[in-house]
Design a protein around this motif. Structure first.
Motif, PDB file in Angstrom:
ATOM      1  N   PHE A 287       0.822  -1.201   0.000  1.00  0.00           N
ATOM      2  CA  PHE A 287       0.000   0.000   0.000  1.00  0.00           C
ATOM      3  C   PHE A 287       0.864   1.261   0.000  1.00  0.00           C
ATOM      4  O   PHE A 287       0.536   2.245  -0.675  1.00  0.00           O
ATOM      5  CB  PHE A 287      -0.925  -0.015   1.222  1.00  0.00           C
ATOM      6  CG  PHE A 287      -2.060   0.967   1.152  1.00  0.00           C
ATOM      7  CD1 PHE A 287      -3.025   0.872   0.162  1.00  0.00           C
ATOM      8  CD2 PHE A 287      -2.171   1.983   2.082  1.00  0.00           C
ATOM      9  CE1 PHE A 287      -4.083   1.772   0.092  1.00  0.00           C
ATOM     10  CE2 PHE A 287      -3.232   2.890   2.032  1.00  0.00           C
ATOM     11  CZ  PHE A 287      -4.186   2.784   1.031  1.00  0.00           C
ATOM     12  N   LEU A 288       1.969   1.238   0.731  1.00  0.00           N
ATOM     13  CA  LEU A 288       2.793   2.433   0.889  1.00  0.00           C
ATOM     14  C   LEU A 288       4.122   2.385   0.127  1.00  0.00           C
ATOM     15  O   LEU A 288       4.921   3.315   0.234  1.00  0.00           O
ATOM     16  CB  LEU A 288       3.075   2.682   2.372  1.00  0.00           C
ATOM     17  CG  LEU A 288       1.877   3.087   3.232  1.00  0.00           C
ATOM     18  CD1 LEU A 288       2.305   3.299   4.678  1.00  0.00           C
ATOM     19  CD2 LEU A 288       1.205   4.339   2.703  1.00  0.00           C
ATOM     20  N   GLU A 289       4.365   1.330  -0.634  1.00  0.00           N
ATOM     21  CA  GLU A 289       5.649   1.241  -1.329  1.00  0.00           C
ATOM     22  C   GLU A 289       5.818   2.392  -2.320  1.00  0.00           C
ATOM     23  O   GLU A 289       4.842   2.856  -2.923  1.00  0.00           O
ATOM     24  CB  GLU A 289       5.760  -0.094  -2.075  1.00  0.00           C
ATOM     25  CG  GLU A 289       4.820  -0.213  -3.269  1.00  0.00           C
ATOM     26  CD  GLU A 289       5.061  -1.478  -4.072  1.00  0.00           C
ATOM     27  OE1 GLU A 289       6.197  -1.975  -4.073  1.00  0.00           O
ATOM     28  OE2 GLU A 289       4.102  -1.955  -4.707  1.00  0.00           O
ATOM     29  N   PRO A 290       7.042   2.888  -2.506  1.00  0.00           N
ATOM     30  CA  PRO A 290       7.282   3.883  -3.552  1.00  0.00           C
ATOM     31  C   PRO A 290       6.971   3.261  -4.909  1.00  0.00           C
ATOM     32  O   PRO A 290       7.334   2.115  -5.179  1.00  0.00           O
ATOM     33  CB  PRO A 290       8.782   4.190  -3.412  1.00  0.00           C
ATOM     34  CG  PRO A 290       9.147   3.730  -2.036  1.00  0.00           C
ATOM     35  CD  PRO A 290       8.260   2.559  -1.748  1.00  0.00           C
ATOM     36  N   LYS A 291       6.273   4.001  -5.760  1.00  0.00           N
ATOM     37  CA  LYS A 291       5.874   3.429  -7.047  1.00  0.00           C
ATOM     38  C   LYS A 291       5.622   4.529  -8.062  1.00  0.00           C
ATOM     39  O   LYS A 291       5.240   5.646  -7.714  1.00  0.00           O
ATOM     40  CB  LYS A 291       4.609   2.585  -6.889  1.00  0.00           C
ATOM     41  CG  LYS A 291       3.492   3.251  -6.096  1.00  0.00           C
ATOM     42  CD  LYS A 291       2.380   2.278  -5.783  1.00  0.00           C
ATOM     43  CE  LYS A 291       1.376   2.850  -4.791  1.00  0.00           C
ATOM     44  NZ  LYS A 291       1.928   2.972  -3.424  1.00  0.00           N
ATOM     45  N   GLY A 292       5.839   4.176  -9.311  1.00  0.00           N
ATOM     46  CA  GLY A 292       5.474   5.083 -10.380  1.00  0.00           C
ATOM     47  C   GLY A 292       3.965   5.117 -10.523  1.00  0.00           C
ATOM     48  O   GLY A 292       3.269   4.150 -10.189  1.00  0.00           O
TER      49      GLY A 292
END
Length: 433
Positions: free
Chosen positions: A378-383
Protein backbone atom coordinates in the motif's frame (compact mmCIF):
# COMPACT_ATOMS: atom_id res chain seq x y z
CA UNK A 1 -14.69 -9.99 14.39
CA UNK A 2 -12.12 -8.00 16.31
CA UNK A 3 -12.95 -4.69 17.96
CA UNK A 4 -11.53 -1.55 16.39
CA UNK A 5 -10.75 1.81 17.96
CA UNK A 6 -11.97 4.74 15.95
CA UNK A 7 -10.12 8.01 16.13
CA UNK A 8 -13.11 10.30 16.15
CA UNK A 9 -15.45 8.92 18.82
CA UNK A 10 -14.87 11.89 21.14
CA UNK A 11 -15.28 14.36 18.30
CA UNK A 12 -18.56 12.86 17.21
CA UNK A 13 -19.93 12.98 20.76
CA UNK A 14 -19.05 16.66 21.00
CA UNK A 15 -20.74 17.42 17.72
CA UNK A 16 -23.84 15.25 17.91
CA UNK A 17 -26.08 17.98 19.32
CA UNK A 18 -25.23 20.43 16.54
CA UNK A 19 -25.21 18.15 13.56
CA UNK A 20 -27.70 16.93 11.02
CA UNK A 21 -26.56 14.04 8.88
CA UNK A 22 -28.92 12.01 6.78
CA UNK A 23 -28.59 9.75 3.76
CA UNK A 24 -28.82 11.14 0.25
CA UNK A 25 -28.50 14.91 -0.16
CA UNK A 26 -27.61 15.39 3.48
CA UNK A 27 -26.33 18.40 5.34
CA UNK A 28 -23.98 18.73 8.28
CA UNK A 29 -25.01 21.96 9.99
CA UNK A 30 -21.97 23.55 11.57
CA UNK A 31 -22.33 24.82 15.13
CA UNK A 32 -21.83 28.55 15.71
CA UNK A 33 -19.88 30.06 18.56
CA UNK A 34 -20.63 33.33 20.38
CA UNK A 35 -17.93 35.04 18.31
CA UNK A 36 -19.73 34.14 15.10
CA UNK A 37 -17.39 31.90 13.09
CA UNK A 38 -17.08 32.19 9.33
CA UNK A 39 -19.27 29.41 7.93
CA UNK A 40 -18.25 28.02 4.53
CA UNK A 41 -20.43 25.95 2.22
CA UNK A 42 -18.61 22.79 1.16
CA UNK A 43 -19.76 20.05 -1.22
CA UNK A 44 -18.62 16.44 -1.20
CA UNK A 45 -20.14 12.97 -1.50
CA UNK A 46 -21.20 10.34 1.02
CA UNK A 47 -18.05 8.75 2.39
CA UNK A 48 -17.17 8.05 6.02
CA UNK A 49 -13.69 9.52 5.81
CA UNK A 50 -15.03 12.78 4.32
CA UNK A 51 -17.48 13.19 7.18
CA UNK A 52 -14.72 12.45 9.69
CA UNK A 53 -12.48 15.12 8.20
CA UNK A 54 -15.25 17.71 8.34
CA UNK A 55 -16.24 16.79 11.88
CA UNK A 56 -12.65 16.98 13.12
CA UNK A 57 -12.05 20.36 11.50
CA UNK A 58 -15.25 21.78 13.03
CA UNK A 59 -14.32 20.42 16.45
CA UNK A 60 -10.83 21.94 16.38
CA UNK A 61 -11.51 25.32 14.71
CA UNK A 62 -13.72 27.91 16.40
CA UNK A 63 -13.25 30.73 13.89
CA UNK A 64 -14.23 28.72 10.80
CA UNK A 65 -16.96 26.10 10.51
CA UNK A 66 -17.80 23.89 7.56
CA UNK A 67 -21.42 23.57 6.51
CA UNK A 68 -21.14 20.47 4.33
CA UNK A 69 -23.61 19.39 1.68
CA UNK A 70 -23.30 15.63 1.23
CA UNK A 71 -24.47 14.38 -2.17
CA UNK A 72 -24.90 10.75 -3.27
CA UNK A 73 -21.67 9.47 -4.84
CA UNK A 74 -23.41 7.86 -7.83
CA UNK A 75 -24.46 11.14 -9.46
CA UNK A 76 -22.13 13.57 -7.72
CA UNK A 77 -20.36 14.75 -10.88
CA UNK A 78 -23.60 15.53 -12.70
CA UNK A 79 -25.13 17.40 -9.77
CA UNK A 80 -21.93 19.34 -9.08
CA UNK A 81 -21.71 20.46 -12.71
CA UNK A 82 -25.28 21.72 -12.55
CA UNK A 83 -24.66 23.54 -9.27
CA UNK A 84 -21.49 25.22 -10.50
CA UNK A 85 -23.10 26.34 -13.74
CA UNK A 86 -25.85 27.95 -11.68
CA UNK A 87 -23.28 29.51 -9.34
CA UNK A 88 -24.85 27.83 -6.33
CA UNK A 89 -23.71 28.72 -2.82
CA UNK A 90 -20.44 26.76 -2.88
CA UNK A 91 -17.24 28.07 -1.33
CA UNK A 92 -15.23 24.87 -1.82
CA UNK A 93 -15.85 21.37 -3.13
CA UNK A 94 -14.19 18.00 -3.51
CA UNK A 95 -13.37 16.95 -7.08
CA UNK A 96 -14.49 13.40 -7.85
CA UNK A 97 -13.73 13.08 -11.57
CA UNK A 98 -10.47 14.96 -11.85
CA UNK A 99 -10.62 15.63 -15.59
CA UNK A 100 -13.68 17.79 -14.89
CA UNK A 101 -11.25 20.46 -13.63
CA UNK A 102 -10.37 21.43 -17.20
CA UNK A 103 -13.94 22.38 -18.07
CA UNK A 104 -14.46 24.06 -14.70
CA UNK A 105 -11.28 26.08 -15.20
CA UNK A 106 -12.24 27.14 -18.73
CA UNK A 107 -15.70 28.18 -17.51
CA UNK A 108 -14.15 30.32 -14.79
CA UNK A 109 -15.44 28.38 -11.78
CA UNK A 110 -12.06 27.67 -10.16
CA UNK A 111 -10.02 30.03 -8.03
CA UNK A 112 -6.22 29.87 -8.66
CA UNK A 113 -4.58 28.93 -5.37
CA UNK A 114 -0.97 30.01 -5.91
CA UNK A 115 -1.23 33.25 -3.90
CA UNK A 116 -2.92 31.48 -0.98
CA UNK A 117 -0.20 28.84 -0.84
CA UNK A 118 2.52 31.50 -1.15
CA UNK A 119 1.03 33.34 1.81
CA UNK A 120 1.61 30.28 4.02
CA UNK A 121 5.34 30.77 3.52
CA UNK A 122 6.06 27.25 2.32
CA UNK A 123 5.20 24.92 -0.57
CA UNK A 124 2.20 22.67 -0.16
CA UNK A 125 3.58 19.12 0.11
CA UNK A 126 0.44 17.52 -1.33
CA UNK A 127 0.53 19.78 -4.38
CA UNK A 128 4.24 19.14 -4.87
CA UNK A 129 3.65 15.38 -4.71
CA UNK A 130 1.02 15.58 -7.49
CA UNK A 131 2.07 18.72 -9.35
CA UNK A 132 1.21 17.44 -12.83
CA UNK A 133 -2.42 16.85 -11.84
CA UNK A 134 -2.83 20.00 -9.73
CA UNK A 135 -1.93 22.66 -12.27
CA UNK A 136 -3.75 23.97 -15.35
CA UNK A 137 -2.11 26.62 -17.55
CA UNK A 138 0.37 27.37 -14.78
CA UNK A 139 -2.32 27.87 -12.10
CA UNK A 140 -2.65 25.58 -9.08
CA UNK A 141 -6.39 24.85 -9.04
CA UNK A 142 -6.71 21.94 -6.61
CA UNK A 143 -5.07 20.82 -3.37
CA UNK A 144 -4.91 17.03 -3.11
CA UNK A 145 -5.69 15.41 0.24
CA UNK A 146 -5.88 11.76 -0.84
CA UNK A 147 -3.19 10.08 -2.89
CA UNK A 148 -3.90 8.33 -6.17
CA UNK A 149 -3.07 4.66 -6.81
CA UNK A 150 -4.90 1.51 -7.89
CA UNK A 151 -4.31 -1.89 -6.30
CA UNK A 152 -5.42 -5.51 -6.39
CA UNK A 153 -7.63 -6.21 -3.37
CA UNK A 154 -8.15 -9.93 -2.81
CA UNK A 155 -10.17 -12.27 -0.63
CA UNK A 156 -7.94 -14.91 0.96
CA UNK A 157 -10.87 -17.27 1.57
CA UNK A 158 -11.78 -17.32 -2.12
CA UNK A 159 -8.24 -18.23 -3.08
CA UNK A 160 -8.19 -20.92 -0.42
CA UNK A 161 -11.42 -22.41 -1.78
CA UNK A 162 -10.01 -22.34 -5.31
CA UNK A 163 -6.73 -23.92 -4.15
CA UNK A 164 -4.45 -21.37 -5.79
CA UNK A 165 -1.92 -18.84 -4.40
CA UNK A 166 -3.00 -15.30 -3.61
CA UNK A 167 -1.81 -12.52 -5.98
CA UNK A 168 1.06 -11.41 -3.74
CA UNK A 169 2.66 -14.80 -4.42
CA UNK A 170 2.95 -13.88 -8.10
CA UNK A 171 4.04 -10.31 -7.31
CA UNK A 172 6.96 -11.60 -5.26
CA UNK A 173 8.06 -13.72 -8.23
CA UNK A 174 7.71 -10.93 -10.77
CA UNK A 175 4.84 -12.76 -12.48
CA UNK A 176 1.86 -10.50 -11.74
CA UNK A 177 1.08 -9.56 -15.34
CA UNK A 178 -2.29 -9.00 -16.97
CA UNK A 179 -2.00 -12.44 -18.55
CA UNK A 180 -1.52 -13.97 -15.09
CA UNK A 181 -4.45 -11.91 -13.75
CA UNK A 182 -6.68 -13.38 -16.47
CA UNK A 183 -5.39 -16.88 -15.80
CA UNK A 184 -6.01 -16.59 -12.05
CA UNK A 185 -9.49 -15.09 -12.55
CA UNK A 186 -10.49 -18.02 -14.74
CA UNK A 187 -8.97 -20.55 -12.33
CA UNK A 188 -11.05 -19.23 -9.42
CA UNK A 189 -14.35 -19.56 -11.29
CA UNK A 190 -13.36 -22.90 -12.80
CA UNK A 191 -12.75 -24.24 -9.28
CA UNK A 192 -16.22 -23.16 -8.13
CA UNK A 193 -18.83 -21.58 -10.45
CA UNK A 194 -20.34 -19.74 -7.47
CA UNK A 195 -17.10 -17.74 -7.19
CA UNK A 196 -16.32 -14.76 -9.43
CA UNK A 197 -12.65 -14.48 -10.26
CA UNK A 198 -12.43 -10.70 -10.46
CA UNK A 199 -14.29 -7.44 -10.87
CA UNK A 200 -13.55 -4.08 -12.48
CA UNK A 201 -16.16 -1.39 -11.98
CA UNK A 202 -18.38 0.37 -14.53
CA UNK A 203 -16.63 3.76 -14.73
CA UNK A 204 -15.25 4.48 -18.18
CA UNK A 205 -11.81 5.25 -16.77
CA UNK A 206 -11.58 1.70 -15.44
CA UNK A 207 -10.94 0.61 -19.01
CA UNK A 208 -7.67 2.56 -19.17
CA UNK A 209 -5.51 0.65 -16.66
CA UNK A 210 -3.21 -0.94 -19.20
CA UNK A 211 -3.10 2.21 -21.34
CA UNK A 212 -2.12 4.31 -18.34
CA UNK A 213 0.61 1.94 -17.27
CA UNK A 214 2.01 2.00 -20.80
CA UNK A 215 2.05 5.81 -20.80
CA UNK A 216 -0.72 6.22 -23.39
CA UNK A 217 -2.72 9.44 -23.19
CA UNK A 218 -5.74 8.33 -25.28
CA UNK A 219 -5.97 11.98 -26.36
CA UNK A 220 -2.96 14.20 -25.67
CA UNK A 221 -3.44 17.61 -24.01
CA UNK A 222 -2.76 19.31 -27.36
CA UNK A 223 -5.55 17.38 -29.08
CA UNK A 224 -3.96 14.41 -30.80
CA UNK A 225 -5.07 10.78 -30.60
CA UNK A 226 -2.51 8.61 -28.84
CA UNK A 227 -2.42 4.83 -29.17
CA UNK A 228 -5.68 3.08 -28.23
CA UNK A 229 -4.32 -0.44 -28.62
CA UNK A 230 -3.90 -1.01 -24.88
CA UNK A 231 -7.50 0.11 -24.35
CA UNK A 232 -8.56 -2.53 -26.86
CA UNK A 233 -6.30 -5.13 -25.28
CA UNK A 234 -7.89 -4.62 -21.85
CA UNK A 235 -11.41 -4.58 -23.30
CA UNK A 236 -10.83 -7.88 -25.10
CA UNK A 237 -9.55 -9.40 -21.85
CA UNK A 238 -12.66 -8.21 -20.05
CA UNK A 239 -14.94 -9.81 -22.64
CA UNK A 240 -13.09 -13.12 -22.45
CA UNK A 241 -13.44 -13.13 -18.67
CA UNK A 242 -17.10 -12.07 -18.70
CA UNK A 243 -17.93 -14.72 -21.29
CA UNK A 244 -16.88 -17.51 -18.88
CA UNK A 245 -18.26 -15.85 -15.74
CA UNK A 246 -14.78 -15.11 -14.38
CA UNK A 247 -15.39 -11.36 -14.20
CA UNK A 248 -18.51 -9.59 -12.97
CA UNK A 249 -20.56 -8.48 -15.97
CA UNK A 250 -20.36 -4.74 -16.51
CA UNK A 251 -23.88 -4.72 -17.94
CA UNK A 252 -25.27 -6.57 -14.91
CA UNK A 253 -23.61 -4.05 -12.60
CA UNK A 254 -25.21 -1.17 -14.47
CA UNK A 255 -28.66 -2.75 -14.57
CA UNK A 256 -28.67 -3.85 -10.92
CA UNK A 257 -26.65 -0.83 -9.69
CA UNK A 258 -24.56 -3.25 -7.65
CA UNK A 259 -21.65 -1.41 -6.08
CA UNK A 260 -18.15 -2.89 -6.12
CA UNK A 261 -17.94 -2.68 -2.32
CA UNK A 262 -21.05 -4.85 -1.99
CA UNK A 263 -19.56 -7.39 -4.40
CA UNK A 264 -16.43 -7.64 -2.30
CA UNK A 265 -18.21 -7.53 1.08
CA UNK A 266 -20.31 -10.57 0.13
CA UNK A 267 -17.19 -12.74 -0.03
CA UNK A 268 -17.56 -14.43 -3.42
CA UNK A 269 -15.20 -12.23 -5.47
CA UNK A 270 -11.54 -13.20 -5.64
CA UNK A 271 -10.05 -9.88 -6.78
CA UNK A 272 -11.21 -6.28 -7.01
CA UNK A 273 -9.16 -3.70 -8.92
CA UNK A 274 -9.94 -0.35 -7.34
CA UNK A 275 -8.27 2.72 -5.87
CA UNK A 276 -6.53 3.79 -2.69
CA UNK A 277 -9.77 4.76 -0.93
CA UNK A 278 -11.04 1.18 -0.63
CA UNK A 279 -9.40 0.30 2.72
CA UNK A 280 -11.56 3.04 4.24
CA UNK A 281 -14.63 1.33 2.83
CA UNK A 282 -13.47 -1.96 4.34
CA UNK A 283 -13.15 -0.29 7.75
CA UNK A 284 -16.71 1.03 7.44
CA UNK A 285 -17.90 -2.36 6.17
CA UNK A 286 -16.49 -4.09 9.24
CA UNK A 287 -17.86 -1.47 11.60
CA UNK A 288 -21.35 -1.78 10.09
CA UNK A 289 -21.27 -5.60 10.07
CA UNK A 290 -21.41 -5.86 6.28
CA UNK A 291 -18.47 -8.24 5.75
CA UNK A 292 -19.25 -11.90 5.11
CA UNK A 293 -15.72 -12.75 6.29
CA UNK A 294 -13.28 -11.72 9.02
CA UNK A 295 -11.38 -8.47 8.56
CA UNK A 296 -8.06 -10.31 8.39
CA UNK A 297 -9.24 -12.43 5.45
CA UNK A 298 -8.44 -9.90 2.73
CA UNK A 299 -5.26 -8.37 1.39
CA UNK A 300 -3.73 -5.71 -0.86
CA UNK A 301 -1.05 -6.03 -3.48
CA UNK A 302 0.04 -4.47 -6.75
CA UNK A 303 -2.11 -3.86 -9.78
CA UNK A 304 -1.26 -6.33 -12.58
CA UNK A 305 1.40 -4.78 -14.80
CA UNK A 306 3.14 -5.66 -18.07
CA UNK A 307 5.80 -2.93 -17.83
CA UNK A 308 9.42 -3.74 -17.08
CA UNK A 309 9.31 -1.44 -14.03
CA UNK A 310 6.17 -1.53 -11.91
CA UNK A 311 3.80 1.39 -12.30
CA UNK A 312 0.24 1.83 -11.09
CA UNK A 313 -2.42 4.30 -12.25
CA UNK A 314 -4.59 6.86 -10.52
CA UNK A 315 -5.12 10.51 -9.76
CA UNK A 316 -5.24 12.12 -6.32
CA UNK A 317 -8.49 13.43 -4.88
CA UNK A 318 -8.45 17.08 -3.95
CA UNK A 319 -10.42 20.22 -3.15
CA UNK A 320 -11.10 23.36 -5.14
CA UNK A 321 -12.34 26.83 -4.22
CA UNK A 322 -14.96 28.54 -6.38
CA UNK A 323 -13.91 31.77 -8.07
CA UNK A 324 -17.10 33.51 -6.92
CA UNK A 325 -16.83 32.58 -3.23
CA UNK A 326 -16.87 35.50 -0.80
CA UNK A 327 -15.09 33.43 1.86
CA UNK A 328 -12.02 32.28 -0.04
CA UNK A 329 -9.53 32.73 2.80
CA UNK A 330 -11.62 30.59 5.14
CA UNK A 331 -12.22 28.00 2.41
CA UNK A 332 -8.48 27.83 1.77
CA UNK A 333 -7.73 27.33 5.45
CA UNK A 334 -10.07 24.33 5.47
CA UNK A 335 -8.78 22.61 2.33
CA UNK A 336 -5.16 23.36 3.27
CA UNK A 337 -5.77 21.77 6.70
CA UNK A 338 -7.24 18.70 5.02
CA UNK A 339 -4.08 18.21 2.95
CA UNK A 340 -1.73 18.84 5.89
CA UNK A 341 -0.54 16.67 8.79
CA UNK A 342 -3.77 16.90 10.82
CA UNK A 343 -5.98 15.99 7.88
CA UNK A 344 -3.57 13.25 6.83
CA UNK A 345 -3.80 11.71 10.32
CA UNK A 346 -7.60 11.54 10.09
CA UNK A 347 -7.47 10.07 6.57
CA UNK A 348 -4.87 7.52 7.62
CA UNK A 349 -6.99 6.48 10.60
CA UNK A 350 -9.62 5.39 8.08
CA UNK A 351 -7.14 3.37 6.03
CA UNK A 352 -7.03 6.06 3.34
CA UNK A 353 -3.74 6.92 1.62
CA UNK A 354 -3.01 10.65 2.20
CA UNK A 355 -1.51 12.70 -0.62
CA UNK A 356 1.31 13.77 1.73
CA UNK A 357 1.42 10.98 4.33
CA UNK A 358 4.10 12.21 6.72
CA UNK A 359 5.98 10.03 9.16
CA UNK A 360 2.95 9.09 11.26
CA UNK A 361 0.79 7.85 8.37
CA UNK A 362 2.25 4.34 8.14
CA UNK A 363 1.41 3.50 11.76
CA UNK A 364 -2.09 4.98 11.49
CA UNK A 365 -2.85 3.22 8.21
CA UNK A 366 -1.52 -0.10 9.52
CA UNK A 367 -4.18 -0.07 12.25
CA UNK A 368 -6.85 -0.26 9.57
CA UNK A 369 -5.29 -2.76 7.18
CA UNK A 370 -5.10 -6.54 7.52
CA UNK A 371 -1.91 -7.89 9.05
CA UNK A 372 0.88 -9.11 6.81
CA UNK A 373 2.41 -7.54 3.72
CA UNK A 374 -0.58 -5.39 2.66
CA UNK A 375 0.89 -2.29 4.31
CA UNK A 376 4.14 -2.76 2.38
CA UNK A 377 2.36 -2.80 -0.97
CA UNK A 378 0.00 0.00 0.00
CA UNK A 379 2.79 2.43 0.89
CA UNK A 380 5.65 1.24 -1.33
CA UNK A 381 7.28 3.88 -3.55
CA UNK A 382 5.87 3.43 -7.05
CA UNK A 383 5.47 5.08 -10.38
CA UNK A 384 2.01 6.38 -11.17
CA UNK A 385 0.78 7.01 -14.70
CA UNK A 386 -2.68 8.14 -15.69
CA UNK A 387 -4.27 7.95 -19.11
CA UNK A 388 -6.93 10.44 -20.17
CA UNK A 389 -6.04 13.40 -17.94
CA UNK A 390 -6.61 16.23 -20.38
CA UNK A 391 -9.24 18.80 -21.41
CA UNK A 392 -10.86 15.98 -23.38
CA UNK A 393 -10.80 13.47 -20.54
CA UNK A 394 -14.35 13.77 -19.20
CA UNK A 395 -15.94 13.32 -22.63
CA UNK A 396 -13.56 10.52 -23.59
CA UNK A 397 -14.42 8.59 -20.42
CA UNK A 398 -18.16 9.13 -20.90
CA UNK A 399 -18.18 8.09 -24.56
CA UNK A 400 -15.94 5.08 -23.96
CA UNK A 401 -18.27 3.86 -21.21
CA UNK A 402 -21.10 3.69 -23.76
CA UNK A 403 -19.15 2.19 -26.65
CA UNK A 404 -17.61 -0.56 -24.51
CA UNK A 405 -21.11 -1.76 -23.61
CA UNK A 406 -21.85 -2.50 -27.27
CA UNK A 407 -18.62 -4.45 -27.57
CA UNK A 408 -19.18 -6.45 -24.39
CA UNK A 409 -22.73 -7.27 -25.52
CA UNK A 410 -21.31 -8.68 -28.75
CA UNK A 411 -22.83 -5.96 -30.93
CA UNK A 412 -19.55 -5.07 -32.62
CA UNK A 413 -16.24 -6.65 -33.55
CA UNK A 414 -12.84 -5.43 -32.42
CA UNK A 415 -12.29 -3.69 -35.76
CA UNK A 416 -15.69 -2.02 -35.51
CA UNK A 417 -14.88 -0.86 -31.99
CA UNK A 418 -11.53 0.53 -33.12
CA UNK A 419 -13.18 2.45 -35.96
CA UNK A 420 -16.02 3.83 -33.85
CA UNK A 421 -13.81 4.79 -30.90
CA UNK A 422 -11.32 6.54 -33.19
CA UNK A 423 -14.14 8.47 -34.90
CA UNK A 424 -15.57 9.40 -31.49
CA UNK A 425 -12.19 10.68 -30.30
CA UNK A 426 -11.82 12.81 -33.42
CA UNK A 427 -15.30 14.26 -32.89
CA UNK A 428 -14.44 15.06 -29.26
CA UNK A 429 -11.22 16.82 -30.28
CA UNK A 430 -13.05 18.93 -32.89
CA UNK A 431 -15.90 19.97 -30.60
CA UNK A 432 -14.16 20.52 -27.23
CA UNK A 433 -13.86 24.20 -26.61
Amino acid sequence: MRKRTYLLVTVLVLLCTGMLFAAGGAEITAPKSDEGPVVISYYTWDDGSHKALIDTFNATHSHIQVNAQILPAADYETKLTTLLSGRADIDAFMEKRQADMFGQYTNGYLEPLDSYIKATGKPNEAVEAFKSSSVINGDIVVIPWRGGAYYTYYNKNVFKKAGIPTPDYYVERGEWTWEKFEEVSKAITAADPKLVGSTIYIWGGQGFFQAGQAGDSIVTPDGKIDSIENVIKQLEMRKRLEDVGAMWSLIDMKVTKLHYSKQFYDGNVGMLLIGEWFPGQMVVGEKDGLLAFDFEDWGITRLPCDQEEYVTVGLPTGNCITSYSKKKDAAFEFINWMSGPAGAAVAASYGVLPAAPGDAARAEIAKNLPKGNSIDYFLEPKGNNTANFSPYGTRVETEFATIQEDFLLGNMTVDQFRTKFTKTLNDIIKTTY
